[in-house]
Design a protein around this motif. Structure first.
Motif, mmCIF file in Angstrom:
data_model
loop_
_atom_site.group_PDB
_atom_site.id
_atom_site.type_symbol
_atom_site.label_atom_id
_atom_site.label_comp_id
_atom_site.label_asym_id
_atom_site.label_seq_id
_atom_site.Cartn_x
_atom_site.Cartn_y
_atom_site.Cartn_z
ATOM 1 N N PRO A 15 -10.525 -14.915 -10.540
ATOM 2 C CA PRO A 15 -11.570 -14.120 -11.115
ATOM 3 C C PRO A 15 -12.616 -15.392 -11.750
ATOM 4 O O PRO A 15 -12.412 -16.030 -11.617
ATOM 5 C CB PRO A 15 -10.967 -13.537 -12.194
ATOM 6 C CG PRO A 15 -9.751 -14.442 -12.423
ATOM 7 C CD PRO A 15 -9.290 -14.841 -10.575
ATOM 8 N N MET A 70 -15.090 -8.690 -11.359
ATOM 9 C CA MET A 70 -13.611 -9.424 -11.326
ATOM 10 C C MET A 70 -13.301 -10.601 -12.639
ATOM 11 O O MET A 70 -14.630 -11.542 -12.377
ATOM 12 C CB MET A 70 -12.768 -10.197 -10.754
ATOM 13 C CG MET A 70 -11.484 -10.550 -10.773
ATOM 14 S SD MET A 70 -10.766 -10.911 -8.955
ATOM 15 C CE MET A 70 -10.670 -9.025 -8.133
ATOM 16 N N CYS A 71 -12.651 -10.753 -13.556
ATOM 17 C CA CYS A 71 -12.629 -11.804 -14.913
ATOM 18 C C CYS A 71 -11.742 -11.388 -15.716
ATOM 19 O O CYS A 71 -10.584 -10.658 -15.748
ATOM 20 C CB CYS A 71 -14.422 -11.287 -15.992
ATOM 21 S SG CYS A 71 -14.245 -9.549 -15.748
#
Ligand SMILES: [Fe+2]
Length: 281
Positions: free
Chosen positions: A67, A116-117
């Motif tokens: 991420p 994505m994080c």
């Protein structure tokens, strides 16, 4: 007073530049380091004059794999010894504010865009020297400006890094922040052993072409050229920090006023110090 992205900085973190004047004076002995060092001091004066509400820092040494991590810790406190340069950067205490609401907004927007994080909110989340040293040595030695570190993600391609730059500019605008963004990394980055070694003439020419585009406000051309530049010049972290910077600039739709402070070497890499000011800010 306008809000949104008011400054964009391309800055430098290589250990030989990131040393405190008094404590490490002897270690910056090579005269070729002086130009970039002086440029970083000028860049710090620009930060002091601009007084941003927040500084979003994308450091090539805050590296994540899957991420993109945005660090929303309300206060960043720690003592940094750089893993790869403990003789140059050791025991550096840092203590500067964060901006949780902005960091949370970045992550919300990233998720909404399918990126994505992860949001960090943890005083023990360790910061790297590419984030800490430019801030405490040059950009904000008083450590008053809130900082939001954003990682460079190995699984992210240039498009994803560019998207994060857009998100930074959008969130700053929508939250009414007078924000600055700093890309902390080298341009060409074909490293060799030998601190004062310059990039090849070919790599320098590529770096200067990129800087010219930034100075001329040709952000779209720079973004279109970035993959070719990245393949030829091998910028630090594949040029993801440059992609994020260009995403932030292009999102504003404005032409920033450029000050090219300096260009210099570090172990075969090229290092530009450039400050870009939004019109009227
Ligand atoms: Fe680096």
């Amino acid at each position: 007073m306008s809000t949104g992205l008011i400054r964009v900085y391309l800055t430098v973190h290589t250990p030989r530049y990131c040393t405190h004047e008094a404590a490490f004076a002897g270690k910056l002995a090579h005269p070729d380091f002086k130009t970039v060092r002086d440029g970083l001091l000028e860049q710090g004066r620009d930060v002091a004059a601009a007084q941003p509400d927040v500084l979003v820092v994308n450091s090539c040494h805050l590296v994540t794999t899957f991420p993109t991590v945005v660090d929303g810790t309300p206060r960043h406190q720690g003592v940094l010894t750089a893993q790869e340069a403990p003789e140059l950067i050791h025991g550096v205490a840092y203590d500067f504010p964060g901006d949780y609401p902005l960091a949370a907004a970045l992550v919300d927007r990233g998720r909404a865009a399918g990126l994505m994080c992860t949001l960090a909110d943890d005083v023990h989340y360790p910061l790297d020297y590419g984030t800490v040293m430019p801030v405490v040595c040059y950009l904000d030695p008083a450590q008053r400006v809130p900082v939001v570190p954003v990682s460079v993600c190995l699984m992210a391609d240039l498009d994803e890094a560019f998207a994060w730059g857009r998100i930074v500019a959008q969130a700053a605008r929508d939250l009414g922040r007078r924000a600055a963004f700093a890309a902390s990394g080298s341009v060409s980055h074909r490293l060799v052993r030998g601190p004062a070694t310059w990039p090849t003439a070919e790599a320098q020419a590529l770096d200067h072409r990129l800087a010219r585009m930034l100075a001329d406000g040709d952000y779209g051309r720079a973004w279109a050229w970035l993959p070719e530049y990245a393949a030829a010049a091998e910028p630090e972290m594949g040029g993801r920090h440059l992609a994020m910077m260009l995403g932030a600039l292009l999102e504003t739709g404005a032409r920033f006023e450029a000050t090219v402070h300096a260009y210099g070497p570090s172990s075969g890499s090229g290092n530009y110090v450039i400050s870009l000011a939004a019109p009227g800010a």
